[in-house]
Design an enzyme around this catalytic site. Structure first.
Site, PDB file in Angstrom:
ATOM      1  N   ASP A   1       0.852  -1.200   0.000  1.00  0.00           N
ATOM      2  CA  ASP A   1       0.000   0.000   0.000  1.00  0.00           C
ATOM      3  C   ASP A   1       0.889   1.253   0.000  1.00  0.00           C
ATOM      4  O   ASP A   1       2.032   1.229   0.415  1.00  0.00           O
ATOM      5  CB  ASP A   1      -1.019   0.016   1.138  1.00  0.00           C
ATOM      6  CG  ASP A   1      -0.414  -0.051   2.519  1.00  0.00           C
ATOM      7  OD1 ASP A   1       0.819  -0.028   2.638  1.00  0.00           O
ATOM      8  OD2 ASP A   1      -1.191  -0.145   3.477  1.00  0.00           O
TER       9      ASP A   1
ATOM     10  N   CYS B   1      -8.449  -3.390  -2.032  1.00  0.00           N
ATOM     11  CA  CYS B   1      -7.067  -3.511  -1.557  1.00  0.00           C
ATOM     12  C   CYS B   1      -7.193  -3.545  -0.048  1.00  0.00           C
ATOM     13  O   CYS B   1      -7.947  -4.369   0.472  1.00  0.00           O
ATOM     14  CB  CYS B   1      -6.196  -2.390  -2.118  1.00  0.00           C
ATOM     15  SG  CYS B   1      -7.006  -0.782  -2.233  1.00  0.00           S
ATOM     16  N   SER B   2      -6.514  -2.670   0.681  1.00  0.00           N
ATOM     17  CA  SER B   2      -6.721  -2.656   2.127  1.00  0.00           C
ATOM     18  C   SER B   2      -7.761  -1.592   2.492  1.00  0.00           C
ATOM     19  O   SER B   2      -8.773  -1.886   3.122  1.00  0.00           O
ATOM     20  CB  SER B   2      -5.396  -2.395   2.850  1.00  0.00           C
ATOM     21  OG  SER B   2      -5.590  -2.478   4.242  1.00  0.00           O
ATOM     22  N   ALA B   3      -7.519  -0.356   2.040  1.00  0.00           N
ATOM     23  CA  ALA B   3      -8.498   0.713   2.272  1.00  0.00           C
ATOM     24  C   ALA B   3      -9.514   0.807   1.136  1.00  0.00           C
ATOM     25  O   ALA B   3     -10.583   1.383   1.285  1.00  0.00           O
ATOM     26  CB  ALA B   3      -7.786   2.051   2.443  1.00  0.00           C
ATOM     27  N   GLY B   4      -9.145   0.276  -0.026  1.00  0.00           N
ATOM     28  CA  GLY B   4     -10.053   0.336  -1.179  1.00  0.00           C
ATOM     29  C   GLY B   4     -10.030   1.668  -1.887  1.00  0.00           C
ATOM     30  O   GLY B   4     -11.007   2.059  -2.533  1.00  0.00           O
ATOM     31  N   ILE B   5      -8.917   2.378  -1.798  1.00  0.00           N
ATOM     32  CA  ILE B   5      -8.806   3.667  -2.500  1.00  0.00           C
ATOM     33  C   ILE B   5      -7.565   3.752  -3.389  1.00  0.00           C
ATOM     34  O   ILE B   5      -7.657   4.057  -4.553  1.00  0.00           O
ATOM     35  CB  ILE B   5      -8.841   4.860  -1.516  1.00  0.00           C
ATOM     36  CG1 ILE B   5      -7.759   4.732  -0.463  1.00  0.00           C
ATOM     37  CG2 ILE B   5     -10.219   4.978  -0.871  1.00  0.00           C
ATOM     38  CD1 ILE B   5      -7.417   6.055   0.207  1.00  0.00           C
TER      39      ILE B   5
ATOM     40  N   ARG C   1      -4.673   1.495  -4.379  1.00  0.00           N
ATOM     41  CA  ARG C   1      -4.391   0.507  -5.422  1.00  0.00           C
ATOM     42  C   ARG C   1      -5.627   0.220  -6.255  1.00  0.00           C
ATOM     43  O   ARG C   1      -5.538   0.011  -7.464  1.00  0.00           O
ATOM     44  CB  ARG C   1      -3.833  -0.760  -4.765  1.00  0.00           C
ATOM     45  CG  ARG C   1      -2.459  -0.521  -4.157  1.00  0.00           C
ATOM     46  CD  ARG C   1      -2.028  -1.603  -3.219  1.00  0.00           C
ATOM     47  NE  ARG C   1      -2.720  -1.543  -1.937  1.00  0.00           N
ATOM     48  CZ  ARG C   1      -2.442  -2.315  -0.903  1.00  0.00           C
ATOM     49  NH1 ARG C   1      -1.483  -3.224  -1.003  1.00  0.00           N
ATOM     50  NH2 ARG C   1      -3.112  -2.187   0.231  1.00  0.00           N
TER      51      ARG C   1
HETATM   52  N1  PTR Z   1      -5.242   5.718   7.365  1.00  0.00           N
HETATM   53  C1  PTR Z   1      -4.801   4.642   6.531  1.00  0.00           C
HETATM   54  C2  PTR Z   1      -3.325   4.828   6.212  1.00  0.00           C
HETATM   55  O1  PTR Z   1      -2.956   5.836   5.621  1.00  0.00           O
HETATM   56  O2  PTR Z   1      -2.557   3.930   6.549  1.00  0.00           O
HETATM   57  C3  PTR Z   1      -5.638   4.528   5.334  1.00  0.00           C
HETATM   58  C4  PTR Z   1      -5.107   3.841   4.126  1.00  0.00           C
HETATM   59  C5  PTR Z   1      -4.597   2.564   4.166  1.00  0.00           C
HETATM   60  C6  PTR Z   1      -5.167   4.479   2.913  1.00  0.00           C
HETATM   61  C7  PTR Z   1      -4.174   1.915   3.012  1.00  0.00           C
HETATM   62  C8  PTR Z   1      -4.753   3.861   1.757  1.00  0.00           C
HETATM   63  C9  PTR Z   1      -4.264   2.577   1.806  1.00  0.00           C
HETATM   64  O3  PTR Z   1      -3.891   1.953   0.645  1.00  0.00           O
HETATM   65  P1  PTR Z   1      -4.891   1.074  -0.278  1.00  0.00           P
HETATM   66  O4  PTR Z   1      -6.153   1.862  -0.514  1.00  0.00           O
HETATM   67  O5  PTR Z   1      -4.102   0.887  -1.526  1.00  0.00           O
HETATM   68  O6  PTR Z   1      -5.131  -0.195   0.432  1.00  0.00           O
END
Ligand code: PTR
Ligand code: PTR
Length: 288
Positions: A183, A215-219, A221
């Site tokens: 991430d 992905c993890s947050a879904g934003i 990747r």
């Molecule tokens: N607050 C979290 C952080 O910045 O670690 C939120 C977050 C986590 C944001 C993962 C994006 C992340 O990546 P992806 O959306 O690719 O999983």
């Protein structure tokens, strides 16, 4: 094509990144009130990542309420009649696995794309929401059986059967996991990522139901994959590719899609390379 020259210029001059940095991360006119309700807070993996109310996926038949941290994201490909439909969502938590599969069932989805591993640098990024090969997971009114698992360099492709116990309805689900993409980072190899995206496109051809992408947050990747697939489809339909407009459209449907400038640069470079190397090219039927 003209838009590809613009893309190359923008990458070279830095203008592309400057424009990206100007873009809002969330549309200020859209609310995310449902995610803040006390009964829903534990269903969010990250406190700062909330779905807009207007595009959120509303569960109809979940015993634990209608909320899940997920948005419908529709990307139209002008001139081709194609609308690529997605559900962009966080990596399920142990407490939201049943909701996740309920969402897949209700949306009619047959494709789940996973862009994270379960653990990264010792931190849990996603709960394992599927059973081991040849095993069955029972979730409230659903069962999920794993019938195949194929490992291809950094991808893993799995096949599941999702069964609604109440109706007896069964559905085949394809699960496509990309395994080497931390991430906040970018994939190690644009070619491999382009290949993965092409495989996603092939898997969804002719399917109108949304592909579930997480992905993890879904934003971050998830946003990169949606932009890449959209750009490949635009090139194929002989339409100009304006990446900033695509990001804006994505961020009007799920906040913060594409995490940072390095991800944006990576995907713009991958689009440009795929175009210049002829990996992505206009289909004859669309050339004017
Ligand atoms: N607050 C979290 C952080 O910045 O670690 C939120 C977050 C986590 C944001 C993962 C994006 C992340 O990546 P992806 O959306 O690719 O999983
Ligand atoms: N069909 C013509 C061609 O391929 O050259 C015209 C065309 C020009 C089509 C530009 C699409 C174009 O979009 P862009 O160049 O902005 O990608």
């Amino acid at each position: 094509a003209q838009s590809m020259l613009l893309l190359a210029d923008g990458l070279a001059s830095g203008a592309l990144i400057a424009q990206y940095e100007q873009l809002y991360r969330k549309n200020p006119e859209l609310t995310s009130l449902e995610s803040k309700k006390p009964e829903n807070q534990s269903k969010n993996r990250y406190r700062d990542i909330s779905p807009y109310d207007v595009t959120r996926v509303i569960l109809m038949g979940s015993a634990s309420g209608d909320y899940i941290n997920a948005n419908y994201v529709n990307m139209e490909i002008p001139g081709s009649g194609i609308i690529n439909r997605y559900i962009a969502t966080q990596g399920p938590l142990s407490s939201t696995v049943a909701d996740f599969w309920q969402m897949v069932l209700e949306a009619g989805s047959t494709l789940v794309v996973m862009l994270t591993t379960l653990v990264e640098r010792g931190r849990a990024k996603c709960h394992q929401y599927w059973p081991a090969l040849n095993e069955t997971l029972t979730l409230r009114n659903l069962t999920l059986t794993s019938t195949a698992e194929n490992i291809e360099d950094t991808f893993i492709f799995r096949e599941f059967i999702l069964r609604d116990i109440n109706t007896g309805e069964e559905r085949d689900i394809t699960h496509m996991q990309y395994c080497s993409w931390p991430d906040h980072g970018v994939p190690s190899d644009w070619r491999q990522f382009t290949t993965f995206t092409e495989k996603v496109r092939a898997a969804r051809t002719g399917i109108v139901e949304p592909a579930v992408v997480h992905c993890s947050a879904g934003i971050g990747r998830t946003g990169v994959l949606v932009l890449m697939e959209t750009a490949l489809c635009l090139i194929e339909a002989n339409q100009p590719v304006y990446p900033l407009d695509i990001v804006r459209s994505m961020r009007d449907q799920r906040a913060m899609m594409i995490q940072n400038a390095s991800q944006y640069r990576f995907v713009c470079e991958a689009v440009h390379k795929a175009y210049s190397e002829g990996i992505a090219k206009p289909l004859p039927e669309f050339s004017r």
